[in-house]
Enzyme design. Structure first.
Site, PDB file in Angstrom:
ATOM      1  N   CYS A   1       0.860  -1.181   0.000  1.00 10.12           N
ATOM      2  CA  CYS A   1       0.000   0.000   0.000  1.00 10.12           C
ATOM      3  C   CYS A   1       0.892   1.225   0.000  1.00 10.12           C
ATOM      4  O   CYS A   1       2.077   1.133   0.305  1.00 10.12           O
ATOM      5  CB  CYS A   1      -0.904   0.006   1.230  1.00 10.12           C
ATOM      6  SG  CYS A   1      -2.289   1.172   1.060  1.00 10.12           S
TER       7      CYS A   1
ATOM      8  N   LYS B   1     -12.400  -4.945   2.014  1.00  9.87           N
ATOM      9  CA  LYS B   1     -11.827  -4.106   3.067  1.00  9.87           C
ATOM     10  C   LYS B   1     -12.750  -2.914   3.276  1.00  9.87           C
ATOM     11  O   LYS B   1     -12.970  -2.117   2.364  1.00  9.87           O
ATOM     12  CB  LYS B   1     -10.427  -3.646   2.664  1.00  9.87           C
ATOM     13  CG  LYS B   1      -9.818  -2.681   3.672  1.00  9.87           C
ATOM     14  CD  LYS B   1      -8.363  -2.408   3.405  1.00  9.87           C
ATOM     15  CE  LYS B   1      -7.842  -1.363   4.374  1.00  9.87           C
ATOM     16  NZ  LYS B   1      -6.431  -1.085   4.201  1.00  9.87           N
TER      17      LYS B   1
ATOM     18  N   LYS C   1     -11.834  -7.747   6.028  1.00  4.64           N
ATOM     19  CA  LYS C   1     -11.192  -6.896   7.030  1.00  4.64           C
ATOM     20  C   LYS C   1     -12.072  -5.695   7.328  1.00  4.64           C
ATOM     21  O   LYS C   1     -12.530  -5.066   6.377  1.00  4.64           O
ATOM     22  CB  LYS C   1      -9.849  -6.422   6.466  1.00  4.64           C
ATOM     23  CG  LYS C   1      -9.122  -5.464   7.370  1.00  4.64           C
ATOM     24  CD  LYS C   1      -7.917  -4.928   6.664  1.00  4.64           C
ATOM     25  CE  LYS C   1      -7.317  -3.862   7.563  1.00  4.64           C
ATOM     26  NZ  LYS C   1      -6.328  -3.093   6.898  1.00  4.64           N
TER      27      LYS C   1
ATOM     28  N   SER D   1      -6.346  -3.659  14.351  1.00  2.00           N
ATOM     29  CA  SER D   1      -5.787  -2.965  15.510  1.00  2.00           C
ATOM     30  C   SER D   1      -6.852  -2.555  16.525  1.00  2.00           C
ATOM     31  O   SER D   1      -6.665  -2.725  17.727  1.00  2.00           O
ATOM     32  CB  SER D   1      -4.998  -1.739  15.045  1.00  2.00           C
ATOM     33  OG  SER D   1      -5.820  -0.870  14.275  1.00  2.00           O
TER      34      SER D   1
HETATM   35  C1  PBG Z   1      -3.011   0.089   4.765  1.00  2.00           C
HETATM   36  C2  PBG Z   1      -3.556  -0.745   5.857  1.00  2.00           C
HETATM   37  C3  PBG Z   1      -4.326  -0.366   6.970  1.00  2.00           C
HETATM   38  C4  PBG Z   1      -4.472  -1.507   7.739  1.00  2.00           C
HETATM   39  C5  PBG Z   1      -3.845  -2.539   7.073  1.00  2.00           C
HETATM   40  N1  PBG Z   1      -3.302  -2.052   5.895  1.00  2.00           N
HETATM   41  C6  PBG Z   1      -4.828   0.950   7.378  1.00  2.00           C
HETATM   42  C7  PBG Z   1      -5.904   1.626   6.632  1.00  2.00           C
HETATM   43  O1  PBG Z   1      -6.406   1.136   5.614  1.00  2.00           O
HETATM   44  O2  PBG Z   1      -6.249   2.716   7.041  1.00  2.00           O
HETATM   45  C8  PBG Z   1      -5.168  -1.587   9.061  1.00  2.00           C
HETATM   46  C9  PBG Z   1      -4.653  -2.648   9.967  1.00  2.00           C
HETATM   47  C10 PBG Z   1      -5.153  -2.544  11.367  1.00  2.00           C
HETATM   48  O3  PBG Z   1      -5.957  -1.656  11.729  1.00  2.00           O
HETATM   49  O4  PBG Z   1      -4.740  -3.402  12.154  1.00  2.00           O
HETATM   50  N2  PBG Z   1      -3.920   0.505   3.815  1.00  2.00           N
END
Ligand code: PBG
Length: 325
Positions: free
Chosen positions: A119, A194, A247, A273
């Site tokens: 990413c 996602k 996710k 997270s």
């Molecule tokens: C990057 C990404 C994110 C997460 C995984 N890859 C953050 C987002 O999309 O804002 C989140 C992982 C987590 O919250 O544990 N795009």
């Protein structure tokens, strides 16, 4: 009917309960997400995610080794660059922290499966997952850079690349780029469904990747949509994804189940997270039993249909399982 039928008979002893348990966790299905930065000797705790750290390649090697000893056979790497810029150039820099860590991990222990998050948001100064054109995240020009990042991870030795940007067409772009460079054997785990979730909050502090303007609603999915998740998965599979991810996990267990029932490929779920930090915070206040809560959480995600569990609890869960919990 009662009194002939008594479900409690099979709950009477621990051995009986274990005998009839339908869902069992095993550490070989865990993926442990880790944050890697430049330097040596770094072990900086992430305030919003107690027990998780920014590692440098050398300390990361030790942590991954310790996790492997616990039974965790796969890691997912996120990079924390030295400098951010509008393009997110460290994402595809062969000298990037992730690339360096991958090389060292694979040299040290080739049996560990190394996955990389692909990413731009950790690398761009604006915090978005793609390139900005005319004040908006531009899909098509982002694809080339995202594919370059994936190729650079493969060149470093990654086993699996995991695009999380949610641009349209990224899986196909990555597959083409990997194949053109001779990386036919490198697998793609796509973050297919996602969602634009509040549960990424602690991660954005960990990666300092909060968008500096606007939000991610223009590319991540609307929480109300489940049919659209099936469509996203189907498109990613057509483009060459080997595995797909849902996710976050807990607020989307129904989506995990539908994806599992609809497709044949391995399904991963990311216990993100916010899901991790909520349990941690409640446990720190003495409001829940952390060990039981984390095993129950992971069990529920697997029961919903996930084959692969991405979780910051990977090491603790593996240790609890080894202890017979
Ligand atoms: C990057 C990404 C994110 C997460 C995984 N890859 C953050 C987002 O999309 O804002 C989140 C992982 C987590 O919250 O544990 N795009």
């Amino acid at each position: 009917m009662f009194p002939v039928v008594r479900p409690r008979r099979l709950r009477r002893t621990a051995a009986l309960r274990e005998l009839v348990r339908e869902t069992r966790l095993h550490p070989s299905e865990f993926v442990y997400p880790l944050f890697v930065t430049h330097g040596t000797g770094v072990r900086r705790e992430i305030g919003s995610m107690p027990g998780n750290f920014h590692w440098s390649p050398d300390t990361l090697l030790e942590e991954a080794g310790a996790a492997f000893e616990d039974g965790v056979r796969a890691v997912l790497l996120f990079g924390i660059p030295d400098a951010k810029d509008p393009q997110g150039s460290e994402a595809w820099d062969d000298g990037g922290a992730v690339q360096e860590a991958v090389r060292r991990l694979k040299a040290d222990g080739p049996e560990l499966t190394v996955m990389t998050d692909v990413c731009l948001c950790e690398y761009t100064d604006h915090g978005h997952c793609g390139l900005i054109r005319d004040g908006a995240v531009d899909n098509d020009s982002s694809l080339e850079k995202i594919a370059e990042a994936a190729v650079s991870h493969a060149r470093a030795g990654a086993d699996v690349v995991a695009p999380s940007d949610m641009m349209d067409g990224r899986v196909g772009a990555i597959r083409d780029a990997l194949d053109a460079e001779g990386f036919q054997e490198i697998a793609i785990l796509s973050y297919a469904a996602k969602y634009a979730s509040a549960f990424y909050g602690p991660f954005r502090e960990a990666a300092d990747s909060a968008p500096q303007f606007g939000d991610r609603l223009g590319y991540q999915m609307d929480p109300g949509n489940a049919r659209e998740a099936l469509r996203e998965v189907s498109l990613d599979l057509d483009e060459g994804a080997d595995m797909v991810m849902v996710k976050p996990a807990l607020p989307y267990l129904d989506v995990i189940r539908q994806v599992r029932d609809t497709f044949e490929v391995p399904v991963a779920a990311y216990n993100v997270s916010g899901e991790f930090s909520m349990l941690r915070a409640a446990a720190d206040r003495g409001w829940i039993d952390w060990e039981r809560a984390l095993l129950e959480t992971l069990t529920s995600i697997k029961r919903a249909g996930a084959d692969i569990l991405l979780t910051y609890h990977a090491r603790e869960a593996a240790r609890l399982l080894a202890a017979g919990r």
